[in-house]
Design a protein around this motif. Structure first.
Motif, PDB file in Angstrom:
ATOM      1  N   LYS A 152       0.834  -1.195   0.000  1.00 51.69           N
ATOM      2  CA  LYS A 152       0.000   0.000   0.000  1.00 51.69           C
ATOM      3  C   LYS A 152       0.874   1.254   0.000  1.00 51.69           C
ATOM      4  CE  LYS A 152      -4.039   2.031   2.066  1.00 51.69           C
ATOM      5  NZ  LYS A 152      -5.150   1.848   2.983  1.00 51.69           N
ATOM      6  N   ARG A 162       2.483   1.633  -3.324  1.00 54.34           N
ATOM      7  CA  ARG A 162       1.535   2.114  -4.335  1.00 54.34           C
ATOM      8  C   ARG A 162       1.254   3.613  -4.174  1.00 54.34           C
ATOM      9  NH1 ARG A 162      -2.271  -3.286  -3.824  1.00 54.34           N
ATOM     10  NH2 ARG A 162      -1.264  -4.438  -5.516  1.00 54.34           N
ATOM     11  N   ARG A 163       1.375   4.051  -2.932  1.00 57.01           N
ATOM     12  CA  ARG A 163       1.077   5.455  -2.667  1.00 57.01           C
ATOM     13  C   ARG A 163       2.104   6.373  -3.328  1.00 57.01           C
ATOM     14  NH1 ARG A 163      -0.150   5.481   3.130  1.00 57.01           N
ATOM     15  NH2 ARG A 163      -2.256   4.855   2.533  1.00 57.01           N
ATOM     16  N   TYR A 199     -14.415   6.821 -20.540  1.00 58.99           N
ATOM     17  CA  TYR A 199     -14.240   8.036 -19.735  1.00 58.99           C
ATOM     18  C   TYR A 199     -13.808   9.183 -20.623  1.00 58.99           C
ATOM     19  CZ  TYR A 199     -14.231   5.193 -15.494  1.00 58.99           C
ATOM     20  OH  TYR A 199     -14.570   4.357 -14.479  1.00 58.99           O
ATOM     21  N   TYR A 212     -10.304  10.482 -11.905  1.00 60.76           N
ATOM     22  CA  TYR A 212     -10.479   9.161 -11.265  1.00 60.76           C
ATOM     23  C   TYR A 212      -9.129   8.674 -10.746  1.00 60.76           C
ATOM     24  CZ  TYR A 212     -12.262   4.299 -10.899  1.00 60.76           C
ATOM     25  OH  TYR A 212     -12.655   3.055 -10.460  1.00 60.76           O
ATOM     26  N   LEU A 262      -8.126   8.176  -6.789  1.00 62.05           N
ATOM     27  CA  LEU A 262      -7.691   6.896  -6.237  1.00 62.05           C
ATOM     28  C   LEU A 262      -6.280   6.981  -5.658  1.00 62.05           C
ATOM     29  CD1 LEU A 262      -9.015   4.246  -8.764  1.00 62.05           C
ATOM     30  CD2 LEU A 262      -9.935   4.895  -6.560  1.00 62.05           C
ATOM     31  N   THR A 285     -14.298   6.325   1.408  1.00 62.79           N
ATOM     32  CA  THR A 285     -14.027   7.308   0.354  1.00 62.79           C
ATOM     33  C   THR A 285     -13.648   6.610  -0.948  1.00 62.79           C
ATOM     34  OG1 THR A 285     -13.166   8.712   2.075  1.00 62.79           O
ATOM     35  CG2 THR A 285     -12.713   9.393  -0.168  1.00 62.79           C
ATOM     36  N   ASN A 286     -12.743   5.650  -0.836  1.00 62.24           N
ATOM     37  CA  ASN A 286     -12.323   4.948  -2.048  1.00 62.24           C
ATOM     38  C   ASN A 286     -13.471   4.208  -2.697  1.00 62.24           C
ATOM     39  OD1 ASN A 286      -9.720   5.795  -2.141  1.00 62.24           O
ATOM     40  ND2 ASN A 286      -8.892   4.061  -1.001  1.00 62.24           N
ATOM     41  N   ILE A 336     -15.483   6.661  -4.496  1.00 64.40           N
ATOM     42  CA  ILE A 336     -14.831   7.129  -5.727  1.00 64.40           C
ATOM     43  C   ILE A 336     -15.005   6.091  -6.838  1.00 64.40           C
ATOM     44  CG2 ILE A 336     -12.578   7.618  -6.761  1.00 64.40           C
ATOM     45  CD1 ILE A 336     -11.831   8.802  -3.964  1.00 64.40           C
ATOM     46  N   VAL A 337     -14.666   4.839  -6.507  1.00 57.89           N
ATOM     47  CA  VAL A 337     -14.768   3.787  -7.530  1.00 57.89           C
ATOM     48  C   VAL A 337     -16.216   3.688  -8.009  1.00 57.89           C
ATOM     49  CG1 VAL A 337     -14.514   1.321  -7.985  1.00 57.89           C
ATOM     50  CG2 VAL A 337     -12.826   2.500  -6.579  1.00 57.89           C
ATOM     51  N   LYS A 375     -18.516   5.926  -7.970  1.00 61.25           N
ATOM     52  CA  LYS A 375     -18.932   7.094  -8.756  1.00 61.25           C
ATOM     53  C   LYS A 375     -18.506   6.944 -10.224  1.00 61.25           C
ATOM     54  CE  LYS A 375     -17.827  11.987  -9.248  1.00 61.25           C
ATOM     55  NZ  LYS A 375     -17.015  13.092  -8.714  1.00 61.25           N
ATOM     56  N   TYR A 376     -17.267   6.556 -10.418  1.00 56.35           N
ATOM     57  CA  TYR A 376     -16.781   6.505 -11.803  1.00 56.35           C
ATOM     58  C   TYR A 376     -17.259   5.248 -12.528  1.00 56.35           C
ATOM     59  CZ  TYR A 376     -14.168  10.698 -10.942  1.00 56.35           C
ATOM     60  OH  TYR A 376     -13.859  12.000 -10.677  1.00 56.35           O
ATOM     61  N   PRO A 426      -3.201   3.046  -4.395  1.00 54.52           N
ATOM     62  CA  PRO A 426      -3.103   2.482  -3.037  1.00 54.52           C
ATOM     63  C   PRO A 426      -4.426   1.997  -2.453  1.00 54.52           C
ATOM     64  CG  PRO A 426      -2.950   4.878  -2.953  1.00 54.52           C
ATOM     65  CD  PRO A 426      -2.977   4.514  -4.397  1.00 54.52           C
ATOM     66  N   LEU A 427      -5.461   1.898  -3.222  1.00 49.87           N
ATOM     67  CA  LEU A 427      -6.722   1.395  -2.642  1.00 49.87           C
ATOM     68  C   LEU A 427      -6.645  -0.137  -2.486  1.00 49.87           C
ATOM     69  CD1 LEU A 427      -9.630   1.442  -5.236  1.00 49.87           C
ATOM     70  CD2 LEU A 427      -7.231   1.264  -5.849  1.00 49.87           C
ATOM     71  N   GLU A 451     -11.906  -2.295  -1.435  1.00 57.14           N
ATOM     72  CA  GLU A 451     -12.462  -0.989  -1.813  1.00 57.14           C
ATOM     73  C   GLU A 451     -12.788  -0.951  -3.310  1.00 57.14           C
ATOM     74  OE1 GLU A 451      -9.822   1.318   1.565  1.00 57.14           O
ATOM     75  OE2 GLU A 451      -9.149   1.248  -0.518  1.00 57.14           O
ATOM     76  N   TYR A 452     -11.864  -1.503  -4.064  1.00 58.43           N
ATOM     77  CA  TYR A 452     -12.039  -1.479  -5.513  1.00 58.43           C
ATOM     78  C   TYR A 452     -13.278  -2.286  -5.935  1.00 58.43           C
ATOM     79  CZ  TYR A 452     -10.762  -1.792 -10.467  1.00 58.43           C
ATOM     80  OH  TYR A 452     -10.767  -1.729 -11.838  1.00 58.43           O
TER      81      TYR A 452
END
Lengths: 293, 1128
Positions: free
Chosen positions: A71, A74-75, A90, A98, A102, B6-7, B10-11, B13-14, B99-100, B104-105
């Motif tokens: 994690k 990835r950040r 999109y 998006y 994320l 939140t994640n 977000i996922v 929403k899109y 980083p999700l 979450e995804y």
């Protein structure tokens, strides 16, 4: 060091070995990863961006273990994959938003500003309301680098970014990368195009058959190749013989025969003149001669 | 917390943007909204409103159900689509490196899918709401919109989304996933059906969800449990996706909680599923145990309740009750057995002077007495009991399969089945609920003893919850403050019922009978419509009552009649042993709330329909008042209809009709609640007497037999020849024809007496004996004794062989002869009907002489229907005299294997003679048999084995073979139905009275084709000579008595499948010694009966007559051919 790779090996389920005992230290700045297709570059990239788990070895990315701290890795990571053509439905701005969201940019107004700025930077602002799928290849690639950079990553991994681009787009893309590398970002540029490395990387590694063939600077690679590039005039019969024994990298007809350039340690029996190498010669030297040694 | 909302947002929403932009969803959304508008227009805005629309939950239920089925299919595509998309798109990987977490995804994606469908559901619900507002105003069941969304849409979507994504992740192939899931949906929708009590119905298509305005949903806890099963399984599957997702997790242990959650939810869902089945199983086991107990006690302690005073105090949901009874044992006994609803706790049983020791075994109360009770000696008992009634005791005789069978409204909405209701606001206890103790057991499959119900003097005192009104049988009186109500029936009754609710009466007294409608809601809007004919209503009621009494030949026996509104889930079943449905009780009929299933009671709609449509167009001069009068007459008439016919479609246009009883048919009110003819040895005694004294309804038999292949009577006869009578009466599969079997058996039983007295006299005699015992228990044996002594005929043999399979006789019916005998005073028409019994079994036939109206002048008082005994291999002739020629003679062969079982012999076909000698009237045994074939003639019928053959069916495909094979297996009765729209791809055996036959009038039929199908008669010619060859034609089979059609087609030729012109001819080949002649016959011009094909010279050898199916006519009928030798 920004990224440290120790003893990295990877095997596919069918037993095929993709990487063998890779040890690399990658500093900040633009780092080139050169190698022919199938050398293992993409596998290494995918491991670095946490899409694959290595079979053996350790990777430390800016202090984070890639196995246990994905994690965190990835950040701080930005990634532009080799193929970046097919998009979901999109629009350009949505796609970037998006990706930004994320990546932890949760404040929508800040995110909006950052997205617009990035679109300006990559020259896609005017195209922000177009569907990403409908962009040209170069624009798609720029959108790709935009999504990789939108969250200001510490490590940016770009896999074969210039393949298929026209020269103008290629230069534009290289400049974008160079600009990013000036901001204390480690950029790993994987490519089989020598020009990409020579024009932008200060450090590099060369991979072939899953092994590191060279690790150093492009200048160091050239240095190793000095005295290995030859220029000579040959007849048709001689050309046929030389072509079988050595790596011929250039042939120009001269009316009587051929002016050719050859990469070899020496060419006994011929009137060969030593020639100053460029990075392409060096690449051939390492692939064709040193690898066989 | 290991997930970030939140994640997910977000996922979601899109992903939502993507789903909404997809053409698949757009098309579905458009169709869903379009369907909603169409549905709305059809059911809501249409002038001809379905009666069920009166219920306010119907619209949201219907809309949500349709939407739910659609989205259950579409969501499968969309849910698996995004996983496929992830695989295909390069851009997916850049999101994977974000980083999700996996959870979450994935949850974001699932939420997106669910969100778009839920929003669509809500839009559809809003359309339904808007249309309802337009239709009904603000008087809506708003909560039901939320209920249906939660019960139907949410679990279905969550489950199918979870299942499809899990399968997609496991199989990694969208195509295979699709195929499996669509097969699953198809199987659950159309095949699995009621397996494990609709457990697999994840869509909720078969779950009972119509909501009563009185009592809400039926079985809501079970409904919720069922839906919870799929909701939990769906959540579990969605959680399992987190582990199955092909992306490296953020950390090594981040999947563990999801695996645990997956296990918890899946186990929870499975448990809910198990519980669903288990609860039904428990109920079934409980019912089985009750029946076992009944079987054990069915012969113990038989008694009759002479009087029963019931006291009921409603205490919230609970009832506290007391029954003071006078019971008369039927035999000397030391034990008495009573049945009381097992939900009621028995507090005490007191006999005079002491408290009884009693055993409460489930629903039974077993009282043991120290001293033997004497038969016929009354004993006084007082029982105190209280509690909540248990529905499981109801309909113990009805199979579990039937109990869980769907009951649908508007072909798709499921109505829960309830047999009793008991709560604070509404209570409904019918006799079926055993709400008061009744002597004997509830049901036994070992002895029919339990079927007998006796008349009892009842009195019911009810103290309801404040504000509620009780309803029961009898005259009602209240105490001063109207808190206690006492019902005193004027006469003994077989049973009483109790309803307590917020009832409001609308009463009218006509000729000292009180007619009341007890409403639970407010029906004013319906009754206001009738305001303009208010003064006429008593006359209409009087007229209708008179019609009913005229038809029943009896007076209505009670002083009041009520329509009582009850919840729409109230359900009853047809019983073999009684014609009474629970909807009808002494003095009252239960009408489901707001006449949910009876459009005739919805006066407002009726007025709109009758004032508009076709009805008005044909009656332009009709005033509004006249229309209203007609509406009310039509409403009242519903109790006069014994039933209706319901059609079921099948393969190849096969169509069967079944008779559906009208549970409100008036008859029980006039007979069953008034008379009780009982016999311990003959539990069916009451039904037998009811059957023989009831209205004889033979109408409709002909067209029914044509549709179904056999009439109900014929089916009953076939069964009676194979099985013992008790089996026929007890097998639920044959319940539709049990009435016919009973009627046939009864007529045969009394036939020896009918022969002597005449059928009409017999009926009159039994009716008179029955009527002498009004509101009392009369012994069948005494009636039997009286009838036997009156006629001098003993029925002992019939009694002894009552339960054995019937020995069916078989008759050849001769062509009737009518001889005009001129006498001094008038011309007398002497009719002779001859029958030969060609079987080993003696039997009776009923011969009825039918005159069209006004044609029986002079014979008005003469019995027209006569029973004739015909012994085995005996030929008998009935001679009758008439002043006019009968129009036709109807011969009913009673217990016989003749097909058709009843034939009408029209006078146009009879042999006619003239004479001056009058033979005496009567029945005579004659020598020789019946031979309708004159000497020198040879007739070959399709029933003649070895002489008639058919081509093999053309079908060769495995599926077709299998289908045909399974059809054969299901055809218990061999003969098939015949309808205009059905095609017969292969030769099919049918029977009809217009066909030729000795005792089975049958033929094979096939649809026209290319001539490859053929039927062949092989006629053995023993004497060489010149012969006329005839073919037996039945134009009625293809003209359907439709003269227009016949003539319209008369000169028209048709095109066959190959585009070649074909004619309305039948094509024959007549062949002997490889010499063949082709003969065509235009069938539109053919006469009914024998038609000459041609004259041929034959040698003494077999002649083959072949009919092929090359024709343009609707059907090829292969029946019989006849060769008549010409005299030189």
């Amino acid at each position: 060091m920004s990224i440290t790779i120790k003893g990295l090996s990877h095997y596919y389920p069918n037993g095929k070995r993709a990487l063998t005992d890779i040890n690399l230290e990658i500093p900040s700045g633009m780092f080139g990863l050169l190698g022919p297709n199938g050398a293992g570059k993409s596998t290494l990239m995918r491991i670095l961006v946490t899409l694959m788990e290595p079979s053996e070895g350790q990777i430390d990315v800016c202090g984070y273990d890639i196995r246990t701290q994905r994690k965190e890795v990835r950040r701080i990571l930005g990634y532009l994959p080799q193929d970046f053509r097919f998009f979901a439905r999109y629009k350009v701005r949505e796609f970037l938003e998006y990706a930004a969201a994320l990546s932890g940019m949760t404040n929508s107004s800040e995110r909006g500003k950052a997205v617009d700025a990035m679109l300006e930077q990559v020259g896609l602002y005017e195209a922000r309301d177009r569907y990403a799928q409908n962009l040209s290849g170069g624009m798609k690639r720029r959108l790709g680098i935009a999504q990789a950079l939108i969250h200001k990553p510490k490590v940016l991994v770009v896999d074969e970014p210039t393949t298929g681009l026209d020269p103008e787009e290629r230069i534009r893309f290289r400049n974008l990368l160079s600009e990013a590398s000036s901001k204390d970002t480690t950029i790993i540029l994987s490519t089989h195009i020598v020009g990409d490395i020579s024009s932008s990387c200060t450090e590099m590694a060369m991979l072939n058959h899953g092994h590191v063939m060279f690790r150093g600077s492009p200048a160091g690679m050239l240095k190793e190749t000095e005295g290995k590039v030859w220029r000579l005039k040959v007849t048709n019969e001689q050309y046929a013989e030389i072509n079988q024994k050595y790596a011929v990298i250039s042939t120009i007809p001269n009316g009587l025969g051929w002016d050719i350039q050859v990469v070899a340690k020496s060419i006994p029996g011929y009137d060969a003149v030593s020639y100053p190498p460029n990075l392409e010669h060096a690449y051939v030297y390492f692939m064709e001669i040193k690898d066989k040694d | 917390m290991w997930i970030g909302i939140t994640n997910i947002r977000i996922v979601s929403k899109y992903e939502t943007k993507l789903l909404v932009r997809g053409w698949f969803f757009k098309v579905f959304a458009f169709l869903a909204l379009f369907a909603a508008v169409i549905l709305g227009s059809m059911y809501i805005l249409s002038q001809y409103q379905q009666p069920q629309m009166v219920n306010r939950s119907v619209i949201p239920y219907m809309f949500m159900l349709v939407m739910n089925v659609g989205q259950a299919v579409v969501s499968v595509f969309l849910a698996s689509e995004y996983l496929k998309r992830d695989k295909q798109l390069d851009t997916s990987e850049i999101f994977y490196t974000r980083p999700l977490s996996n959870a979450e995804y994935l949850l974001g994606k699932m939420c997106a899918t669910l969100k778009v469908f839920f929003i669509l559901d809500i839009i559809v619900a809003l359309i339904a709401l808007i249309m309802s507002l337009i239709k009904y105003g603000f008087d809506l069941d708003y909560v039901s919109y939320i209920w249906y969304f939660l019960l139907l849409c949410v679990p279905t979507l969550v489950f199918i989304v979870g299942l499809s994504t899990t399968l997609m992740l496991l199989l990694n192939n969208q195509a295979i996933t699709m195929v499996i899931l669509l097969a699953y949906i198809g199987v659950t929708l159309f095949y699995i059906d009621n397996v494990y009590y609709y457990l697999f119905d994840y869509i909720g298509f078969n779950l009972p969800m119509i909501k009563s305005v009185i009592t809400g949903f039926s079985g809501l806890p079970r409904l919720i449990n069922h839906r919870l099963c799929y909701l939990l399984l769906g959540i579990g599957l969605i959680f399992s996706d987190v582990s199955l997702f092909h992306r490296l997790a953020n950390s090594k242990f981040s999947l563990l909680p999801w695996r645990i959650a997956t296990a918890v939810f899946l186990i929870g869902g499975l448990y809910a599923g198990y519980r669903h089945v288990h609860l039904f199983k428990i109920d079934e086991k409980y019912r089985t145990e009750m029946v076992e107990l009944d079987n054990k006690y069915v012969h113990i302690g038989g008694a009759v309740a002479d009087s029963c005073m019931l006291s009921v105090i409603q205490n919230g949901d609970m009832l506290d009750m007391r029954a003071e009874m006078t019971v008369i044992p039927k035999h000397n006994t030391v034990s008495l057995v009573f049945t009381l609803n097992p939900g009621f706790k028995l507090n005490s049983v007191d006999a005079p002077g002491h408290r009884m020791n009693c055993e409460r075994l489930m629903h039974l109360i077993v009282l043991d007495f120290a001293d033997s009770l004497s038969a016929g000696k009354p004993i006084h008992l007082v029982m105190d009991y209280s509690g909540m009634a248990d529905e499981r005791i109801c309909y113990l005789d009805i199979s579990a399969d039937k109990l869980i069978e769907n009951k649908k409204a508007l072909s798709m909405l499921n109505i829960g089945k309830r047999y009793l209701f008991q709560d604070r606001k509404f209570t409904m206890l019918t006799p079926e609920s055993y709400w008061y103790p009744r002597p004997g057991v509830a049901f036994s499959d070992k002895s029919p003893e339990w079927q007998i119900s006796y008349f009892t003097d009842f009195q019911i005192n009810v103290t309801p919850n404040p504000g509620l009104t009780p309803i029961s049988q009898g005259h009602c009186t209240t105490n001063a403050d109207s808190t206690s109500f006492t019902f005193t029936p004027e006469s003994s009754l077989p049973s009483v019922s109790l309803l307590i609710g917020d009832y409001h009466p609308k009463s009218l007294t006509v000729d000292s009978t009180v007619y009341t409608v007890w409403e639970l809601g407010n029906w004013d809007d319906q009754f206001e419509v009738l305001d303009s004919i208010r003064d006429t209503i008593p006359t209409i009621i009087r007229d209708q009552r008179w019609s009913m009494e005229y038809q029943a030949e009896m007076k209505y026996p009670f002083r009041r009649f009520s329509f009582v509104e009850v919840p729409l889930q109230f359900t009853s079943y047809k019983r073999v042993w009684t014609s009474v449905y629970e909807e009808l009780q002494p003095e009252m009929a239960f009408v489901r709330e707001r006449a949910f299933d009876m459009g005739r009671f919805q006066f407002r709609n009726m007025k709109r329909q009758w004032s508009g449509g076709r009805y008005r167009r044909g009656n332009n001069n009709m005033s509004e008042k006249q229309i209203l009068i007609n509406i009310l007459n039509n409403t009242m008439y519903f109790m006069m209809e014994s039933g209706s016919y319901s059609g079921n479609g099948g393969r190849n246009g096969q169509f069967t009709m079944t008779q559906v009883d009208n549970p409100y048919f008036y008859r029980p009110m006039f007979y069953n609640f008034r008379y009780n003819i009982y016999s311990s040895d003959w539990p069916m005694a009451n039904r037998m007497v009811e059957s023989i004294t009831g209205v004889n309804e033979s109408g409709g038999q002909n067209w029914i037999r044509r549709m179904n292949g056999l009439s109900e009577d014929e089916k009953a006869l076939i069964l009676m020849g194979k099985y013992d009578f008790e089996r026929i009466m007890s097998d639920p599969e044959w319940e539709d024809i049990a009435d016919n079997a009973l009627s046939l058996k009864t007529k045969d039983f009394f036939a020896p007496i009918s022969e002597v007295l005449g059928y009409e006299t017999l009926v009159d005699t039994i009716s008179a004996l029955t009527r002498a015992n009004e509101f009392a228990n009369a012994s069948f044996d005494s009636i039997l004794d009286w009838v036997q002594s009156y006629s001098g005929v003993s029925l002992q043999k019939k009694i002894d062989s009552w339960d054995e399979p019937a020995k069916l006789a078989c008759y050849k019916i001769g062509i009737p002869q009518i001889t005009t005998v001129t006498t001094d005073t008038a011309d007398i028409y002497q009719a002779e009907v001859t029958l030969e019994n060609i079987s080993d079994n003696p039997g009776f036939v009923n011969v009825e002489y039918v005159f069209y109206e006004m044609e029986n002048a002079g014979d008005e008082d003469k019995p027209k229907s006569m029973v004739m005994r015909v012994g085995a291999h005996e030929t008998r002739k009935m001679v009758t005299h008439w002043f006019n020629t009968p129009s036709y003679i109807r011969v009913n062969t009673m217990l016989s294997s003749n097909l058709p079982h009843e034939v009408n012999l029209n006078n146009s076909d009879w042999s006619t003679y003239e004479s001056t000698n009058l033979e005496p009237e009567g029945v005579f045994t004659v020598r020789g048999g019946v031979d309708n074939t004159p000497p020198g003639e040879i007739v070959i019928d399709n029933e003649d084995d070895g002489l008639f053959s058919l081509s093999r069916p053309l079908r060769t495909g495995y599926l077709s073979k299998w289908i045909d094979k399974s059809r054969e297996k299901n055809n218990e009765f061999m003969y098939e139905g015949f309808s205009d729209w059905r095609t017969f791809s292969q030769w099919t055996l049918v029977t009809d009275q217009n066909l030729y036959g000795d005792y089975i009038r049958s033929a094979y039929i096939v649809s026209p084709g290319d001539g490859s199908q053929y039927a062949r008669w092989s006629v053995p010619v023993t004497v060489p000579g010149v012969y006329d060859v005839y073919f037996y034609a039945s134009p009625a089979m293809y003209s359907n008595n439709n003269s227009n059609r016949r003539w319209n087609n008369n000169n028209n030729n048709n095109n066959n499948n190959n585009g070649r012109r074909v004619t309305n001819d039948y094509n024959f080949e007549i062949e002997q010694f490889n010499m063949s002649d082709h003969v065509s016959m235009n069938m539109w011009r053919a006469d009914e009966g024998w038609n000459l094909l041609g004259t041929f010279r034959f040698e003494a050898d077999t002649v083959r007559v072949t009919l092929n199916n090359r024709s343009g006519i609707r059907v090829i009928v292969a029946d019989a051919v006849r060769l008549v030798k010409r005299e030189r």
